[in-house]
Design a protein around this motif. Structure first.
Motif, PDB file in Angstrom:
ATOM      1  N   HIS A 146      -2.149  16.985 119.269  1.00 53.42           N
ATOM      2  CA  HIS A 146      -1.868  16.447 120.971  1.00 53.42           C
ATOM      3  C   HIS A 146      -2.959  14.909 120.090  1.00 53.42           C
ATOM      4  O   HIS A 146      -2.511  13.836 120.307  1.00 53.42           O
ATOM      5  CB  HIS A 146      -2.837  17.138 121.565  1.00 53.42           C
ATOM      6  N   HIS A 149      -1.289  12.456 117.234  1.00 55.35           N
ATOM      7  CA  HIS A 149      -0.007  12.322 118.272  1.00 55.35           C
ATOM      8  C   HIS A 149      -0.034  11.482 119.397  1.00 55.35           C
ATOM      9  O   HIS A 149       1.327  10.502 119.610  1.00 55.35           O
ATOM     10  CB  HIS A 149       1.100  13.879 118.479  1.00 55.35           C
ATOM     11  N   ASP A 151      -0.545  11.770 121.966  1.00 52.98           N
ATOM     12  CA  ASP A 151       0.639  12.844 123.239  1.00 52.98           C
ATOM     13  C   ASP A 151      -0.549  12.039 124.580  1.00 52.98           C
ATOM     14  O   ASP A 151       0.420  11.994 125.445  1.00 52.98           O
ATOM     15  CB  ASP A 151       0.215  14.329 122.807  1.00 52.98           C
ATOM     16  N   ARG A 215       6.331  19.325 122.109  1.00 53.05           N
ATOM     17  CA  ARG A 215       5.241  18.149 122.097  1.00 53.05           C
ATOM     18  C   ARG A 215       4.097  19.803 121.524  1.00 53.05           C
ATOM     19  O   ARG A 215       3.672  19.470 120.908  1.00 53.05           O
ATOM     20  CB  ARG A 215       4.843  16.914 122.692  1.00 53.05           C
TER      21      ARG A 215
END
Length: 298
Positions: A146, A149, A151, A215
């Motif tokens: 995460h 990415h 996120d 995600r």
């Protein structure tokens, strides 16, 4: 969208992030155009919303830790946990995040922070008691993906439109405009603002939830490929989901507002509708991990 790490790239996630941002942008432009057409001065609302967004973006790690009662721990306090994160950081080629533990029986974990240099991975004492080292490594690899990415940053920005719409709805309610006050004997401006804001909030909510679900799948995939142990992550998912079902209902309800952060959602009884969930169904996550495991064994 993804920083340079050894986590497997995910074009699907990048495309979905881009499309979601584009659609949210279109809704935002239409929303502001409607407010201008109605003669509403939304500058104050935008300033407040932008301020909230900035605070959330810059302090997401501190806010999440405070809300969950997490505290940072040293390698001396949690040597095994630090050892796992040291190893995964080296494998992923990314800076080591700060390490924290939340003293709660809820078996879960989360990662937050606006970028790799300002991130924290937090696990609960409940998950430490229930998972073995391989399963815990799978969960932490998921959480660190995460961070890779970005996120948290993406979801924070994506939430901006919902914040604006929510503030406009409250503005209409608190000022009494939603009751139908008219401007120059024209249409009920307040009621229109209330309805439009509510519609915009609903659209932005559904778009960000759809992105959140994907995600989670992307993090499962990236974490499993990094560790090369999708079965360990699948075992952790199954074990945590079963253990959460045994947590008292009151504790689950208190934890539900943090579902978007968690490795697995805190739910009570039956899952809510898939369109409203922050996470994909357990079965779908396990099916994806089974496919990854089969591909790695070939």
């Amino acid at each position: 969208m993804m920083a340079a790490t050894r986590f497997a790239p995910d074009r699907g996630l990048t495309v979905r992030m881009t499309v979601t941002m584009f659609l949210l942008g279109l809704v935002y432009v239409a929303f502001m155009a409607a407010l201008v057409a109605l003669g509403v001065r939304a500058i104050a609302v935008l300033v407040v919303a932008a301020g909230l967004l900035l605070v959330q973006f810059l302090l997401s790690d501190k806010i999440a830790l405070f809300a969950m009662g997490g505290r940072e721990v040293s390698p001396q306090e949690a040597p095994e946990l630090h050892g796992i994160i040291d190893r995964l950081s080296a494998m992923a080629g990314m800076p080591k995040p700060r390490v924290a533990i939340a003293d709660t029986d809820m078996p879960n974990a989360f990662a937050t922070g606006r970028d790799q240099k300002n991130s924290v991975v937090c696990v609960t004492t409940g998950i430490l008691r229930r998972l073995d080292a391989r399963e815990l490594e799978g969960v932490i690899a998921h959480e660190m993906s995460h961070v890779a990415h970005r996120d948290v940053a993406v979801m924070t920005i994506a939430s901006f439109l919902g914040i604006v719409a929510g503030l406009m709805t409250r503005f209409a309610l608190y000022t009494g405009l939603a009751g139908g006050r008219r401007s120059n004997n024209g249409p009920p401006i307040g009621a229109i603002i209330f309805l439009v804001s509510g519609l915009v909030y609903a659209v932005s909510f559904l778009l960000t939830r759809a992105l959140s679900r994907y995600r989670e799948l992307a993090a499962d995939r990236a974490g499993a490929l990094l560790t090369q142990r999708p079965s360990a992550l699948a075992s952790a998912l199954t074990k945590i989901s079963g253990e959460i079902a045994r947590i008292p209902t009151r504790d689950l309800r208190e934890a539900q507002p943090f579902n978007a952060f968690f490795f697995a959602p805190a739910v009570s009884g039956q899952s809510i509708a898939s369109l409203l969930s922050t996470h994909p169904p357990l079965e779908r996550r396990l099916e994806q991990l089974a496919r990854i495991s089969a591909a790695l064994n070939r």
